[in-house]
Design an enzyme around this catalytic site. Structure first.
Site: not given
Length: 344
Positions: A58, A107-108, A111, A169, A171-172, A204, A233
């Protein structure tokens, strides 16, 4: 031609280059032979018959805009998304960084996607045959993130072959808190309750879990009827990086993640009988094979495409086939877990 294109894309801002790569795929600039397959590479996981065990992770096609093109590139299966109930722009730019010296990326993105309605419409129109899954996400400002996962599955489930609950993730804010035992059990119960289409549900996880947290995840996933676990991840770790971008916040992917994610995969293989999908640093047939021998029934990649191009999927699948022949394995399944002790 692919190498010329890669050099041009790497000269651009990473996110601009990524968007252009998707457009180029849709214009026909990519492999066109379909999935690489053989009697050895055919893989069955969670009731899905894959032509080969090399999948697209993804994040590459967040909005399901290149489904037809990706089906021709050599991958055995593809995962799109993450999709959230409502569209969201993600974090401010710049938010994607190439770490070329490390064959990695940070990466940040947060979503960023067009929302489940747009993505569902595209998934509903895809050509039958290719195995496509959807990564489920939650809106950043949601009052009930667990409910967001269920909402996306309810809307998109009828149009995919599997769905992945992504609680990993970095990043959230506080999303990874959903990997806690009680929160994860409640989340998976809610997702399962709305799975009217009966698609396999994957989970995940992050590579930064402690051994105890990993044990809890394995226990909860098994009890909840999860069909497979994707490990892993991106990581918040930064050990050994050389790039000037090493201090950027976000999730690190690519080659530096290979050893950490493979060790976690092997540990997880000792804790559960669930099928595992190995992700993190897969950039060659040898690395895909190492993940399989560590306990994975299939693998996924993404960051390696930045450096190896979209044809890398087919090259890895063909190389994996040759490795199975070399070592006398008649199928991928025969090789799964045979090197687990090397990583634990």
């Amino acid at each position: 031609m692919e190498q010329v294109g890669l050099r041009a894309l790497r000269a651009m801002d990473p996110e601009t280059g990524h968007d252009l790569a998707l457009k180029a795929l849709n214009m026909g600039f990519g492999p066109k032979g379909g999935p690489v397959t053989s009697a050895r590479l055919g893989t069955r996981i969670a009731g899905l018959d894959l032509p080969n065990p090399v999948g697209l992770a993804a994040g590459f096609d967040k909005n399901a805009v290149a489904l037809e093109a990706l089906a021709k590139t050599g991958f055995g299966f593809c995962e799109v998304g993450a999709a959230t109930p409502r569209p969201q722009p993600g974090n401010p730019r710049p938010r994607l960084f190439r770490l070329s010296e490390d064959a990695a990326a940070i990466n940040r993105l947060g979503f960023n996607n067009e929302g489940m309605e747009a993505i569902a419409r595209r998934l509903a129109c895809r050509t039958a045959g290719a195995i496509v899954g959807l990564n489920l996400g939650a809106n950043r400002d949601s009052a009930d993130r667990a409910e967001d996962f269920a909402t996306v599955l309810r809307r998109c489930g009828p149009h995919v072959d599997f769905a992945t609950v992504n609680v990993s993730s970095p990043n959230t804010e506080k999303l990874r808190d959903l990997q806690g035992k009680a929160a994860l059990a409640g989340l998976l119960e809610g997702v399962t309750a709305v799975n009217e289409s009966g698609v396999p549900i994957f989970l995940k996880i992050a590579p930064d879990l402690t051994n105890r947290e990993l044990e809890d995840v394995a226990e909860v996933a098994g009890a909840a009827g999860v069909a497979a676990i994707i490990a892993t991840n991106t990581t918040t770790g930064r050990d050994g990086l050389r790039s000037v971008h090493r201090g950027e916040s976000g999730g690190l992917s690519g080659q530096p993640l290979f050893e950490t994610s493979t060790r976690m995969l092997a540990r997880l293989a000792t804790l559960t009988e669930l099928p595992l999908i190995g992700v993190g640093g897969v950039g060659s047939a040898e690395q895909a094979y190492a993940k399989i021998r560590a306990g994975a029934s299939a693998v996924q990649l993404y960051t390696a495409l930045v450096y190896g191009g979209i044809s890398l999927a087919g090259r890895i699948a063909r190389g994996l086939d040759a490795l199975l022949v070399r070592d006398g394995f008649e199928t991928v399944a025969d090789a799964v877990g045979t090197g687990k002790r090397d990583w634990t």
